[in-house]
Design an enzyme around this catalytic site. Sequence first.
Site, mmCIF file in Angstrom:
data_model
loop_
_atom_site.group_PDB
_atom_site.id
_atom_site.type_symbol
_atom_site.label_atom_id
_atom_site.label_comp_id
_atom_site.label_asym_id
_atom_site.label_seq_id
_atom_site.Cartn_x
_atom_site.Cartn_y
_atom_site.Cartn_z
ATOM 1 N N ASP A 56 0.818 -1.224 0.000
ATOM 2 C CA ASP A 56 0.000 0.000 0.000
ATOM 3 C C ASP A 56 0.848 1.268 0.000
ATOM 4 O O ASP A 56 0.694 2.144 0.858
ATOM 5 C CB ASP A 56 -0.937 0.016 1.221
ATOM 6 C CG ASP A 56 -1.661 -1.302 1.426
ATOM 7 O OD1 ASP A 56 -2.005 -1.941 0.414
ATOM 8 O OD2 ASP A 56 -1.871 -1.686 2.591
ATOM 9 N N GLU A 231 -11.192 -1.197 -3.363
ATOM 10 C CA GLU A 231 -10.467 -0.553 -2.265
ATOM 11 C C GLU A 231 -9.344 0.304 -2.814
ATOM 12 O O GLU A 231 -9.188 0.453 -4.021
ATOM 13 C CB GLU A 231 -9.928 -1.606 -1.286
ATOM 14 C CG GLU A 231 -8.860 -2.517 -1.881
ATOM 15 C CD GLU A 231 -8.359 -3.563 -0.900
ATOM 16 O OE1 GLU A 231 -8.970 -3.732 0.166
ATOM 17 O OE2 GLU A 231 -7.344 -4.222 -1.217
ATOM 18 N N HIS A 296 -2.987 -1.090 -5.291
ATOM 19 C CA HIS A 296 -2.920 -0.066 -4.242
ATOM 20 C C HIS A 296 -1.835 0.952 -4.578
ATOM 21 O O HIS A 296 -0.784 1.024 -3.964
ATOM 22 C CB HIS A 296 -2.701 -0.659 -2.867
ATOM 23 C CG HIS A 296 -3.216 0.267 -1.802
ATOM 24 N ND1 HIS A 296 -4.268 -0.060 -0.992
ATOM 25 C CD2 HIS A 296 -2.842 1.514 -1.452
ATOM 26 C CE1 HIS A 296 -4.517 0.954 -0.169
ATOM 27 N NE2 HIS A 296 -3.667 1.923 -0.444
#
Length: 359
Positions: A56, A231, A296
């Site tokens: 991330d 996400e 991400h």
Amino acid sequence: MLHPRSFLVSWLLIGLLASGCSSKAPAPAPTPTPPPTGPTTPATTYSNPLLSSGPDPWVYQKDGFYYYMATTGNNVTLRKTAKMSELGNAPATVVWTAPSNGANSHDVWAPEMHFLDGKWYIYFTAGPGSCCGGQRLWVLENTATDPTTGSWTEKGRIFSSSEDFWAIDGTVLEQNGQRYLIWSGHANASTEEQRLYISKMANPWTLTGPRVELSRPQYSWEQQGVLPVNEGPEILQHDGKTFLVYSASHCTTDDYALGLLSTTATADPLVPTAWTKSATPVFVKNPTAGAYGPGHNTFFKSKDGQQDWLLYHANSRPGQGCSNDRNPRMQPFTYRADGTPDFGTPVSIGVALPRPSGE
């Protein structure tokens, strides 16, 4: 979604030997030549991954520096560097450590730092340890000019009081003179499917008004792995358009990928129909390059402002899932004739690539 490699520069030292031989006297001992002290030729290439671990990844540019963050699990760590290609040499500063217990004591994920209203703010995910039901979004504030210095103050949770469900991966959108928070969350307390939501911000740590759903996993490429997932939302603005790039499918699968929502720079982002969703992913795995589950992501400009770069994580081997084996990688990207970003395919690990222009 649970969530360095140093670049070695070779120096050539030229040894010069003094010879003062004479048939009547022994030659004097050679005098060593000192290493050069003047300018040297800078390295022009880098290779991926930038660090051995870094799920991330996030980077923010300000005043000639890049500030990098990634998931650690138990703290918020910040790296500061003038060159992204030399991220592996950047010192790591822990700016916040999770307490031993409490609502934000475990599973510290996906920190992002933004400079808003003359102050630094970090948005991160954490929970009490139950993970699947307890994750929420938290905010830190720092008034120092350099965020690696000064004190970080906890501003608490940022959430919609009427819809306080599992929430992760917060990011900020600024459009039409208004600020918004976008995140990944659950529709209610009984589902684990992850959707993308947006809400207006009253200030950097407070939401105002209800949340609005922008995207849910509807295509098969968004539903790979143990759960359907949208996400890791990130904003990219270019030439009158606003793009929301997000990660799709569960991080347990090698098919974790990037999706795209598009709107205009003047549209009301709270109106779901103002956004157009791409029916196909925009960045996917490349096994021959050692890139599994790429996603991400975040974006940055080269030092001279002439290039756009994509920073993302990927696994180097299949089946590594959501572990800390995910490592940060970067590569330049361009825009198509219709204005949409063209990220290409993940580049190979260990291959020398040109550094960002201006470095």
